[in-house]
Scaffold this active site. Structure first.
Site, PDB file in Angstrom:
ATOM      1  N   VAL A 233       0.856  -1.196   0.000  1.00  0.00           N
ATOM      2  CA  VAL A 233       0.000   0.000   0.000  1.00  0.00           C
ATOM      3  C   VAL A 233       0.884   1.234   0.000  1.00  0.00           C
ATOM      4  O   VAL A 233       1.712   1.412   0.889  1.00  0.00           O
ATOM      5  CB  VAL A 233      -0.949  -0.011   1.208  1.00  0.00           C
ATOM      6  CG1 VAL A 233      -1.632   1.342   1.356  1.00  0.00           C
ATOM      7  CG2 VAL A 233      -2.005  -1.088   1.026  1.00  0.00           C
ATOM      8  N   GLY A 325       1.508   1.753  -8.131  1.00  0.00           N
ATOM      9  CA  GLY A 325       0.130   1.353  -7.794  1.00  0.00           C
ATOM     10  C   GLY A 325      -0.770   1.433  -9.006  1.00  0.00           C
ATOM     11  O   GLY A 325      -1.592   0.553  -9.259  1.00  0.00           O
ATOM     12  N   PHE A 774     -31.604  20.908  -1.286  1.00  0.00           N
ATOM     13  CA  PHE A 774     -32.152  20.989  -2.651  1.00  0.00           C
ATOM     14  C   PHE A 774     -33.474  20.238  -2.815  1.00  0.00           C
ATOM     15  O   PHE A 774     -33.792  19.761  -3.909  1.00  0.00           O
ATOM     16  CB  PHE A 774     -31.121  20.485  -3.680  1.00  0.00           C
ATOM     17  CG  PHE A 774     -29.735  21.017  -3.442  1.00  0.00           C
ATOM     18  CD1 PHE A 774     -29.491  22.373  -3.559  1.00  0.00           C
ATOM     19  CD2 PHE A 774     -28.709  20.175  -3.053  1.00  0.00           C
ATOM     20  CE1 PHE A 774     -28.226  22.875  -3.309  1.00  0.00           C
ATOM     21  CE2 PHE A 774     -27.438  20.674  -2.805  1.00  0.00           C
ATOM     22  CZ  PHE A 774     -27.191  22.026  -2.932  1.00  0.00           C
ATOM     23  N   GLU A1237     -34.833  28.574  -6.722  1.00  0.00           N
ATOM     24  CA  GLU A1237     -34.929  27.504  -7.717  1.00  0.00           C
ATOM     25  C   GLU A1237     -34.754  27.932  -9.164  1.00  0.00           C
ATOM     26  O   GLU A1237     -34.273  27.160  -9.994  1.00  0.00           O
ATOM     27  CB  GLU A1237     -36.331  26.876  -7.616  1.00  0.00           C
ATOM     28  CG  GLU A1237     -36.638  26.229  -6.301  1.00  0.00           C
ATOM     29  CD  GLU A1237     -38.107  25.901  -6.222  1.00  0.00           C
ATOM     30  OE1 GLU A1237     -38.918  26.817  -5.990  1.00  0.00           O
ATOM     31  OE2 GLU A1237     -38.452  24.725  -6.415  1.00  0.00           O
TER      32      GLU A1237
HETATM   33  C1  FAD Z   1     -10.934   9.472  -6.657  1.00  0.00           C
HETATM   34  C2  FAD Z   1      -9.982   8.726  -7.542  1.00  0.00           C
HETATM   35  C3  FAD Z   1      -9.826   9.146  -8.842  1.00  0.00           C
HETATM   36  C4  FAD Z   1      -8.954   8.456  -9.680  1.00  0.00           C
HETATM   37  N1  FAD Z   1      -8.846   8.868 -10.968  1.00  0.00           N
HETATM   38  C5  FAD Z   1      -8.025   8.180 -11.808  1.00  0.00           C
HETATM   39  C6  FAD Z   1      -7.912   8.549 -13.162  1.00  0.00           C
HETATM   40  O1  FAD Z   1      -8.543   9.492 -13.628  1.00  0.00           O
HETATM   41  N2  FAD Z   1      -7.094   7.808 -13.957  1.00  0.00           N
HETATM   42  C7  FAD Z   1      -6.370   6.767 -13.459  1.00  0.00           C
HETATM   43  O2  FAD Z   1      -5.610   6.153 -14.181  1.00  0.00           O
HETATM   44  N3  FAD Z   1      -6.470   6.394 -12.182  1.00  0.00           N
HETATM   45  C8  FAD Z   1      -7.281   7.069 -11.358  1.00  0.00           C
HETATM   46  N4  FAD Z   1      -7.400   6.669 -10.068  1.00  0.00           N
HETATM   47  C9  FAD Z   1      -6.667   5.479  -9.644  1.00  0.00           C
HETATM   48  C10 FAD Z   1      -5.329   5.834  -9.041  1.00  0.00           C
HETATM   49  O3  FAD Z   1      -4.497   6.436  -9.958  1.00  0.00           O
HETATM   50  C11 FAD Z   1      -4.690   4.544  -8.590  1.00  0.00           C
HETATM   51  O4  FAD Z   1      -5.513   4.018  -7.606  1.00  0.00           O
HETATM   52  C12 FAD Z   1      -3.332   4.798  -8.015  1.00  0.00           C
HETATM   53  O5  FAD Z   1      -2.401   5.188  -8.963  1.00  0.00           O
HETATM   54  C13 FAD Z   1      -2.830   3.566  -7.319  1.00  0.00           C
HETATM   55  O6  FAD Z   1      -1.697   3.923  -6.588  1.00  0.00           O
HETATM   56  P1  FAD Z   1      -1.647   3.769  -5.019  1.00  0.00           P
HETATM   57  O7  FAD Z   1      -0.281   4.064  -4.594  1.00  0.00           O
HETATM   58  O8  FAD Z   1      -2.704   4.574  -4.381  1.00  0.00           O
HETATM   59  O9  FAD Z   1      -1.997   2.243  -4.894  1.00  0.00           O
HETATM   60  P2  FAD Z   1      -2.366   1.369  -3.646  1.00  0.00           P
HETATM   61  O10 FAD Z   1      -3.842   1.439  -3.414  1.00  0.00           O
HETATM   62  O11 FAD Z   1      -1.510   1.751  -2.505  1.00  0.00           O
HETATM   63  O12 FAD Z   1      -1.981  -0.031  -4.219  1.00  0.00           O
HETATM   64  C14 FAD Z   1      -2.598  -0.511  -5.366  1.00  0.00           C
HETATM   65  C15 FAD Z   1      -2.178  -1.927  -5.746  1.00  0.00           C
HETATM   66  O13 FAD Z   1      -0.918  -1.895  -6.362  1.00  0.00           O
HETATM   67  C16 FAD Z   1      -0.034  -2.794  -5.756  1.00  0.00           C
HETATM   68  N5  FAD Z   1       1.273  -2.176  -5.708  1.00  0.00           N
HETATM   69  C17 FAD Z   1       1.529  -0.880  -5.385  1.00  0.00           C
HETATM   70  N6  FAD Z   1       2.849  -0.649  -5.498  1.00  0.00           N
HETATM   71  C18 FAD Z   1       3.420  -1.804  -5.871  1.00  0.00           C
HETATM   72  C19 FAD Z   1       4.747  -2.191  -6.149  1.00  0.00           C
HETATM   73  N7  FAD Z   1       5.733  -1.333  -6.048  1.00  0.00           N
HETATM   74  N8  FAD Z   1       4.975  -3.447  -6.518  1.00  0.00           N
HETATM   75  C20 FAD Z   1       3.979  -4.349  -6.615  1.00  0.00           C
HETATM   76  N9  FAD Z   1       2.702  -4.023  -6.367  1.00  0.00           N
HETATM   77  C21 FAD Z   1       2.420  -2.779  -6.000  1.00  0.00           C
HETATM   78  C22 FAD Z   1      -0.600  -3.065  -4.412  1.00  0.00           C
HETATM   79  O14 FAD Z   1      -0.263  -4.356  -3.971  1.00  0.00           O
HETATM   80  C23 FAD Z   1      -2.076  -2.894  -4.621  1.00  0.00           C
HETATM   81  O15 FAD Z   1      -2.641  -4.104  -5.002  1.00  0.00           O
HETATM   82  C24 FAD Z   1      -8.245   7.346  -9.197  1.00  0.00           C
HETATM   83  C25 FAD Z   1      -8.401   6.926  -7.883  1.00  0.00           C
HETATM   84  C26 FAD Z   1      -9.263   7.601  -7.060  1.00  0.00           C
HETATM   85  C27 FAD Z   1      -9.450   7.151  -5.651  1.00  0.00           C
END
Ligand code: FAD
Ligand code: FES
Ligand code: FES
Length: 1302
Positions: A233, A325, A774, A1237
């Site tokens: 994570v 991620g 609303f 409204e």
């Molecule tokens: C509100 C919202 C809007 C979004 N809009 C977009 C969008 O417009 N376009 C888009 O492309 N994405 C979008 N996303 C998705 C977002 O980009 C991805 O969820 C994000 O990049 C994942 O990265 P993280 O670090 O948060 O992942 P985490 O949630 O921390 O991990 C995600 C997964 O990846 C794995 N992982 C992470 N790092 C590694 C590593 N180094 N090696 C092996 N496995 C790994 C983890 O095991 C896990 O399964 C959105 C997400 C949200 C919540």
């Protein structure tokens, strides 16, 4: 982060999934090696607390408060009127504040980007952006020079004394300067800790989970080998929502963010290597720098990746979400994977004892994104290569909203040519969003190698792509045809881009793209909007008198500091329980059994509440069919409350609720749509009809008749504060205090009392403020309050019920979907002689106010037009959807859209312009409506003419036509729409109101009335009224709360009537008090207010008075079809201009001019805020907000991720609102008009501007000029209506070769 125990309640919880920005906080970290402090915004709702070890968190409370110092961001947001209900304000403050911490003089682009992840449902963003502009380096002017005045030209206080016109809603002179030296410093103890403590593995053990954060790669690989199933994570933006909303559970998580190897940034000869834990914001910055450092030839991949990063999520998401991620989640919606895969990026993987490199494209080689990486392997870094000579890379995406929205379809494409030629040497094409993972068009690419980059290649490529990318039936809920169209349209766009680049390389050999095709190569950009607001000022008014002035919202500062208290901010009561509801998963079924045994054994579970626990009324009969608290024997929609769990925490209650097992026996029929209801004759009675003239005879004499129908989708209220109740039993005499977010405390009191079987005088409802309503916080809130009250009664404990966003959307229903069928008879000169319309509204499973909505839709359907022979019908369909409810505009936005649709239909048929048809048929002189109410349309005509003039309609229309001639794939459209909005509630008793005013012996005044503050500024206006009446400064008057204890039987705050009716009552109370004080004042005219009050007290004069307003004399006889259901009319007109991208269906709102007659505004800042906020909500209704249900009747769109309300990127680039001058209204307080409204309907000017643009496309392409468009007019529909060779290819009728250059 948003936990109770720290009592920092300023950070708000709007969705829990990172989609709304209400919970934005600033995270600060210190890097001891570089000694750099990094500040970034993040969504608290997705931030695991363990990830913050060593970090400083600044919430809105840390930025400033009324107890210490208000920060300039907070001050300016409030004083620029950037808060209405205030629920989004702390999040807005934190986004702006964080930007300023990093950049005290940002550009307007940076500012607008900083707000892309923050939603506001009230303001329409303009005033928030006004506050932002005051921090920006460059001055942003209204750019209205062409039309006369420019905001920067106007001097001084911007009041034109001759015209008595003002354009100033706030004064920048009052603002404290931003002084970066005054900001909180990074806590030295954390700095010391970072410097002195060696980094070591951190392990946090919770009730169910263990969080392990290693510091070395080897340790990480050991951990991964030991726990292969444990996710890594980093940002938690993918794992977090899965755990919260999809029931995924991980007992162990590994947090690798502190490992150096995963944070590397290395520039190599052939590209860049970026650590997998790098945040997307960091990647964005690195790529931006690289682009400025390297020659253009080398940076094509960087540019393409950057293109996607600009609109991926909001800043809060990009600041935490990691590159690794995004890649490893392998979501089909990843915007990075297609472009990275197409660009030959390489993944550096490691597992215990093994390192290897694979092309990123390999992880999608099996077509389902499942293989290649083992569960012990981790991604260490990603290599993004430089591009080469003769190589071109692009990325594309189309989403339901341009920013902060997951893509519907995206693509990454790369081509490499043989040296100095246009012969394809290598080609890769990847798509996302189409199926469950990123997909490669391998066969197509292989087949095209060796081909020239020309039209024949394009034609073949499109056909091959459609064959290869097979989309299953209904891919991810989106229409398959649209996705297919995007697949080929994106390729076509790539084709054009490359053609143009080839020309740049060798203009002699390659002709490039013809001029008229070029504009499609530019994506729409979000720019800081220019805006102007014009209202009538009265320079001769006494400076003491606040009425008519743009006074800041009474709670503005409290909103911005996070001190404003909403229900969920109330401190916990001793022994308090949390309630989670269990809802039906079937649309129509018998409940066979409810098994609560497992749920009852859950940790912290206290009890389970069902219909059997309701002491008295479980079903409320406001008409023939009941409104139901708990389903008893059967369920009638998905989302109906069956039972509820009360537990010692919100989490425990929700966990247990998920364990309640309900067995159903499905009942027939299941009716979901209006069509199905008509088929089964399923309606709520009565059906309504109005008729005037002789419709049938008129149809015989007209030149032309058109018939048609329009479907209008529903709309979710999406108030930022979800439904919230805290029921507190008082322990004696069956008394209960109910703190509730509602527009109608009296009905809550009535329903709670009836459900408990106690007199109303034992139930006290309290409403301090409501975070947006609303129309959605009336009856439904009564049912939810009854659920909480029944639980509180049974357990003798306080019970808190705060619906999650998902449950709120699932349970509460929204605006009624409509089908309007029409037959219209007219003459060739455009005069409409006869109209026969039928409205079917989808009421859902219970009546709520659906009959009333149907009635109002009939009464207001004429909009601004005099139709001599008119017949209209309305019926409310009874279906198995959650019951729909009142929503701003109450049927008018739907029925008047039907009207404007047939108006444009007549225009199409006669060949006249829509504005001509509107003018010809508009009310022009004193007239009668179709139910015989008199009206004087003078101000309608004035609004129309002024709007025509202010918008420079005709010259801009000419410019639009010219633009359209010169641009093939981009078209502009313009439309102007008039509006008559009748004000009234149909009967006298619904508009009665009362107020209570106390004067204390220190001269301070406590004011209360029956109105509810839900963002519309009613308390501010009421204080203005009391201030004028009592002739004392507003600062001496306080409003505390609305309560059934102080004002009994108050009517709901609905129908734009709050200020009108409560204002009369406040005025009455103040006048009573003043009358009592008059003898004392007369005796001592030079005395002060305090002298008089002191004297009055000593003379035993009562210093407390009630005020009362009987209501408007309104009536409607439905038998006769006539009456006076309204008291007066508001008028308005709006002109909007848009630009569409015919290849994707995307559009941009370029400009809107609104002129509105609202009488004499009591508070122009508040009123203009209402107009703009409603207008933007209207844009949402008519162009983007789309509810989707499964075939079983389950609402699929249950959060900001799936349901898109307008964001900053959606408001017009130029936005002007003028209040009509010299308008009087004898019927309402101080000649004002109720404004809540009306503005919503004007959002349809954007709908018709889009229609105009689509018409121009269709005319150019020789397509039928009669076509129908439904609401919301989404990108999907726009694309489908702009039919061309690509759409024909998709539906399989495009046999001929593509002729892409006309
Ligand atoms: C509100 C919202 C809007 C979004 N809009 C977009 C969008 O417009 N376009 C888009 O492309 N994405 C979008 N996303 C998705 C977002 O980009 C991805 O969820 C994000 O990049 C994942 O990265 P993280 O670090 O948060 O992942 P985490 O949630 O921390 O991990 C995600 C997964 O990846 C794995 N992982 C992470 N790092 C590694 C590593 N180094 N090696 C092996 N496995 C790994 C983890 O095991 C896990 O399964 C959105 C997400 C949200 C919540
Ligand atoms: S509550 Fe966190 S983003 Fe909505
Ligand atoms: S003020 Fe923004 S949501 Fe209400």
């Amino acid at each position: 982060m948003t936990a109770f125990s720290v009592r920092l309640t300023g950070t708000k919880y709007g969705c829990g999934g990172g989609g709304c920005g209400a919970c934005t906080v600033m995270i600060s970290t210190y890097e001891p090696t570089s000694k750099k402090i990094r500040h970034y915004s993040a969504n608290a709702c997705l931030l695991p607390i363990c990830s913050l070890y060593g970090a400083a968190v600044t919430t809105v409370e840390g930025v400033g408060s009324t107890k210490t110092r208000i920060h300039p961001v907070q001050e300016r947001l409030a004083k620029c009127h950037g808060s209405q209900c205030g629920f989004c304000s702390p999040g807005m403050v934190m986004s702006i504040y964080t930007l300023l911490r990093n950049n005290p003089e940002p550009t307007s682009e940076q500012m607008i980007a900083a707000l892309a992840g923050n939603l506001c449902r009230c303001t329409g963003y303009r005033p928030i952006l006004d506050a932002c502009k005051t921090f920006c380096k460059e001055s942003v002017c209204c750019q209205r020079k062409a039309n006369g005045k420019c905001c920067l030209d106007q001097e001084g206080d911007l009041i034109d004394k001759e015209e008595k016109i003002s354009t100033r809603l706030f004064s920048t002179d009052e603002f404290q300067p931003l002084d970066p030296t005054q900001e909180l410093i990074f806590p030295p103890e954390l700095m010391r800790m970072a410097e002195n403590q060696p980094k070591r593995t951190l392990v946090f053990c919770g009730e169910r989970m263990t969080w392990i954060s290693p510091v070395s790669l080897d340790e990480l690989l050991d951990l991964k080998a030991a726990h292969p199933k444990a996710p890594l994570v980093v940002g938690n933006t993918s794992v977090g929502p899965e755990m919260k909303f999809r029931g995924v559970f991980h007992p162990i998580v590994i947090a690798p963010a502190r490992i150096l190897d995963l944070n590397v940034v290395t520039h190599m000869d052939d590209g860049l290597t970026l650590g997998a834990a790098c945040s997307l914001s960091l990647v964005k910055d690195i790529l931006t720098n690289a682009i400025s450092e390297f020659p253009e030839e080398k940076t094509k991949v960087f540019c393409a990746v950057l293109q996607q990063l600009r609109t991926l999520g909001g800043e809060q998401i990009r600041n935490v979400a990691s590159l690794g991620g995004n890649i490893i989640s392998r979501k089909s919606t990843s915007d990075l994977n297609p472009v990275l895969a197409a660009s030959n990026c390489v993944l550096n993987l490691a597992s215990k004892g093994r390192k290897r490199q694979i092309p990123l494209s390999d992880i999608f080689a099996d077509g389902v994104g499942n293989n290649t990486i083992t569960s012990e392997e981790i991604l260490v870094s990603v290599h993004i290569p430089h591009s080469r000579k003769g190589e071109y890379v692009s990325a594309f995406r189309q989403a339901p909203r341009r920013e902060n929205a997951l893509p519907i379809t995206n693509a990454g494409m790369r081509v490499l040519f043989e040296d100095g030629t246009d012969i394809i040497k290598d080609l890769s094409i990847f798509y996302g969003g189409a199926i469950s993972t990123t997909i490669c068009a391998k066969q197509t690419c292989w087949t095209l190698i060796g081909r020239h980059w020309n039209e024949q290649m394009l034609d073949e490529a499109c056909r091959l792509l459609l064959q290869e990318i097979a989309l299953p039936g209904s891919a991810s809920g989106e229409k398959v045809d649209y996705k297919k169209t995007l697949i080929v349209s994106f390729f076509y766009r790539f084709f054009l881009e490359v053609l143009q680049s080839l020309k740049k390389m060798d203009p002699c050999h390659y002709p490039g793209v013809p001029m008229e095709y070029r504009s499609v190569l530019q994506d729409f950009q979000t720019k800081m909007p220019q805006s102007i607001q014009i209202y009538q000022a009265n320079p001769s008014q006494s400076p003491q008198d606040p009425v008519g002035r743009p006074i800041m919202h009474q709670s503005g500062i409290m909103h911005a500091t996070g001190e404003a208290v909403y229900v969920d901010d109330l401190p916990s009561v001793d022994g308090e329980l949390f309630l989670a509801v269990v809802t039906s998963s079937r649309a129509h079924a018998k409940i066979v059994s409810i098994d609560t045994s497992e749920a009852l054994q859950g940790p912290g579970v206290f009890d389970i509440i069902t219909a059997h626990d309701v002491p008295a009324t479980n079903e409320f009969y406001y008409s023939d069919d009941p409104e139901i608290i708990f389903a008893r024997n059967k369920v009638i929609c998905v989302g109906q409350i069956v039972c509820a769990v009360v537990a010692d925490s919100d989490v425990h209650a929700k966990q247990a609720a998920a364990k309640v097992k309900i067995e159903y026996e499905v009942l027939e029929p299941v009716i979901l749509t209006i069509e199905e209801a008509i088929k089964h004759n399923s309606f709520f009675e009565p059906k309504r009809k109005l008729e005037q003239g002789n419709v049938d005879q008129a149809f015989e004499t007209v030149d032309n008749i058109i018939e048609g129908e329009i479907h209008i989708g529903g709309q979710e209220h999406f108030y930022m504060e979800t439904q919230s109740v805290l029921a507190v039993p008082k322990g004696e005499d069956k008394e209960m205090d109910v703190y509730v977010s509602t527009q109608h405390p009296a009905i809550i009191q009535e329903m709670v009392a009836a459900s408990l079987g106690v007199p109303a005088n034992r139930i006290m409802c309290h409403v301090k403020r409501v975070g947006g309503a609303f129309g959605g916080k009336l009856l439904k809130t009564g049912l939810l309050a009854s659920v909480a009250a029944v639980a509180a009664n049974k357990t003798s404990r306080a019970v808190r019920l705060i619906l999650s966003r998902g449950d709120d959307m699932l349970i509460t229903g929204g605006r009624h979907p409509f089908i309007g069928k029409y037959k219209v008879g007219f003459m060739n000169d455009g005069r409409i002689r006869a109209v026969d319309t039928k409205y079917y509204i989808n009421a859902g499973c219970t009546p709520d106010e659906s009959i009333l909505v149907a009635e109002v839709s009939l009464l207001k359907m004429d909009n601004a037009y005099k139709i001599p022979n008119l017949r209209c019908w309305a019926c409310a369909c009874k279906t198995n959807l959650p019951s729909n409810a009142a929503f701003r505009g109450f049927g008018f936005p739907q029925s008047a859209l039907v009207t404007e649709t047939w108006i444009t239909g007549v225009a199409d048929k006669t060949g006249l312009s829509p504005e001509k048809i509107r003018e010809i048929n508009m009310y022009k002189e004193n007239a009668q409506t179709h139910f015989k109410q008199k009206l004087d349309p003078q101000n309608l005509i004035r609004c129309w003419n002024e709007c025509m003039e202010k918008s420079a309609y005709y010259s801009r229309k000419t410019a639009v036509i010219e633009f359209n001639k010169q641009n093939y794939w981009k078209k502009k459209g313009i439309a102007i729409v008039p509006m008559k909005f009748p004000f009234g509630l149909g009967t006298r008793y619904l508009s009665q109101a009362a107020a209570l005013v106390h004067i204390y012996t220190d001269g301070s005044v406590l004011l209360t009335h029956g109105g509810i503050e839900m963002g519309q500024g009613i308390h501010t206006k009421m204080i203005q009224v009391a201030s004028r009446e009592l002739n004392i400064p507003m600062s001496r008057i306080h409003f505390c709360e609305t309560s059934t204890r102080t004002v009994p039987n108050a009517c709901a705050s609905v129908g734009s009537a709050g200020t009108d009716v409560n204002g009369m009552a406040v005025k009455d109370a103040c006048q009573t008090l003043l009358k009592r004080l008059q003898p004392i004042i007369n005796k001592n005219p030079k005395g002060t207010w305090n002298d008089w009050i002191k004297e009055a007290f000593e003379q035993s004069v009562s210093l407390s008075a009630t005020g009362y307003f009987r209501g408007y004399d309104e009536n409607m006889d439905w038998e006769k079809g006539e009456g006076q259901p309204f008291t007066y009319f508001l008028y308005g007109a709006a002109c909007s201009e848009v630009e569409i991208n015919c290849l994707t269906g995307d559009h941009k709102n370029l400009r809107t001019d609104i002129v509105m007659d609202i009488g004499c505004s009591i508070n122009p800042a508040v009123d203009i805020g209402q107009i703009e906020g409603a207008f933007v909500q209207g844009i949402g209704l008519y162009t983007m907000e789309e509810l989707k249900y499964s075939p079983e009747g389950v609402l699929c769109t249950r959060g900001p991720d799936q349901y898109k309300i307008p964001a900053v990127c959606d408001i017009p680039e130029q936005f002007s609102v003028s209040l009509l001058s010299s308008s009087q209204n004898p019927y309402a307080i101080y000649a004002s008009k109720g404004i809540g409204e009306a503005g919503l309907f004007l959002g349809c000017s954007v709908f018709f501007a889009l229609r105009d643009a689509v018409t121009s496309v269709r005319n150019e392409r020789g397509l039928k000029n009669t076509f129908s468009l439904n609401s919301p007019l989404t990108a999907e529909q726009i694309r489908a209506s702009c039919a061309d060779d690509f759409t024909e290819m998709v539906i399989g009728i495009g046999e001929r070769c593509l002729s892409v250059f006309g």
